[in-house]
Design an enzyme around this catalytic site. Sequence first.
Site, short mmCIF file in Angstrom:
data_model
loop_
_atom_site.label_atom_id
_atom_site.label_comp_id
_atom_site.label_asym_id
_atom_site.label_seq_id
_atom_site.Cartn_x
_atom_site.Cartn_y
_atom_site.Cartn_z
N CYS A 107 42.55 18.55 47.18
CA CYS A 107 43.08 19.26 48.35
C CYS A 107 43.18 20.76 48.06
CB CYS A 107 44.47 18.74 48.71
SG CYS A 107 44.50 17.00 49.15
N CYS A 157 35.01 12.34 54.57
CA CYS A 157 35.74 12.43 53.30
C CYS A 157 37.25 12.43 53.53
CB CYS A 157 35.35 13.68 52.54
SG CYS A 157 33.60 13.75 52.18
#
Lengths: 129, 406
Positions: A105, A37
């Site tokens: 994030c 990812c």
Amino acid sequence: MAYSNKVLDHYNNPRNVGSLDKGAQNVGTGVVGAPECGDVMKLQIQVEGDRIVDAKFKTFGCGSAIASSSLATEWLKGKTIDEAMQIKNTQIVEELALPPVKIHCSVLAEDAIKSAIADYKKKQGAGQP
Amino acid sequence: MKLPIYLDYQATTPVDPRVLEAMLPYFTSQFGNAASRSHAFGWEAESAIEKAREQIGALIGASAKEIVFTSGSTEGINLALKGVAEMYAEKGKHIITSQAEHKAVLDTCKHLEKRGYEVTYLQPDKTGRVSVDAVAAALRPDTILVALMWANNEVGTLNPVREIGELCHAKGVLFFTDGTQAVGKVPVDVEADHVDLLCVSAHKLYGPKGVGALYVRRKNPRVRLVAQMDGGGHERGMRSGTLNVPGIVGLGKACELARAELVEESKRTTALRDRLERKITAALDFVHLNGNREHRLPNCLNLSFAFVEGESLIMGINKLAVSSGSACTSASLEPSHVLRSMAVGDDLAHSSIRFGVGRFTTDEEVDFAAEQVIAAVKRLRELSPLYEMAQEGIDIKTVNWQASNH
């Protein structure tokens, strides 16, 4: 892509990079994400009593992922476990001025905090008679 | 040395000053419309256009009559694929292409699928190459077109164009190749290579942006297209619209220079490309070359730096203009479809950087670039939990990762 000055600062001068002894009883380790990812965060906390006295991270990921985890370690130090559990990804988004495409994030950083705390609690539970 | 250093020659190239000089008069004093048949302004423009046709033809081994001017390769691809599909629909509705093609080809194919065409997307090998055997196996009686790029824009891999062209001609199937990255970098001869349609873009070979050409074979076989732009019937009815005379003059001049300098320039860029790779791999371990070492553009170097994410690396080498196959540089969050099709592994796809050298790159720039890359990779690996694991002897492929739900 333009980065905020805070992201650039954390990227260029990451805080609390490194590793704590993951075998220690008072260290909690969280590893979240996956290489496929494009981001993996390892976040560790060292706890004395109820308080986080040290936090370290290592991150494979984009600049925003590095900044999110660097910021998380800064925030964790000195907090109690309960206070640390209150850290939300939206606070990270706000502090670093992350664009929508980088919100994941901050989610990952919150996951890393929770995961490190869970590991610490598990160790404490296992350590009790 | 001027910073930042441009190492993205696959994205675009600067206009060569000699090209610009050739173009300039056509903006002002020689501004005529090439379609004006009644006066000297028009004749002058037309003669400039015809000269450019010759120059382009000479570079690719075609005759001037086989050149159709376009706005660039995206248009050339659309015209070739849709134009052929529409013209030959009665013969068949099957097209063969590959997963590593440019989005302009893939998205045009998707469009054709919605219109009732069938498309086979071949998977390239691990180096990004499509074999002639794979094409042969995919051919069907109703196949009308094979569309495979000459050189890949991300990894620089060259397809076996001549073998594929021979096969297509033997089977009576048309062969389109996207020559955007190849023309001017490697020898191209549409006759010897059995190419029926080929697109060129000026800005990839030191010409201006917004202009290109499509080669359309006129005999053995004669290729016919349904125009995708209707209007005044310019370009033998295949592409209407007033010609971009200065742009076309620039494309012509760029082709003339490329033809004259191809051999020398190819040697020079190969040396620069290999110098960059040598310097980097001498200082860093776990560096993986994406693409085909043997069959590759002379000016393209695509490397994956294991355990380092591409976007963070680009941030660390901000004195260099390069691009990454990492998801984070695109809006989609998916890593490069080209690297995925090559099955290099998504982790390495996220770690890839494309370095493109060119006509104006110097040894000094390459050495500086190598130093910057080495320092940034070392720093980011100190930050990387994956590098730490690798050093502890943990194979990251065996770890049970808990990916979050993004």
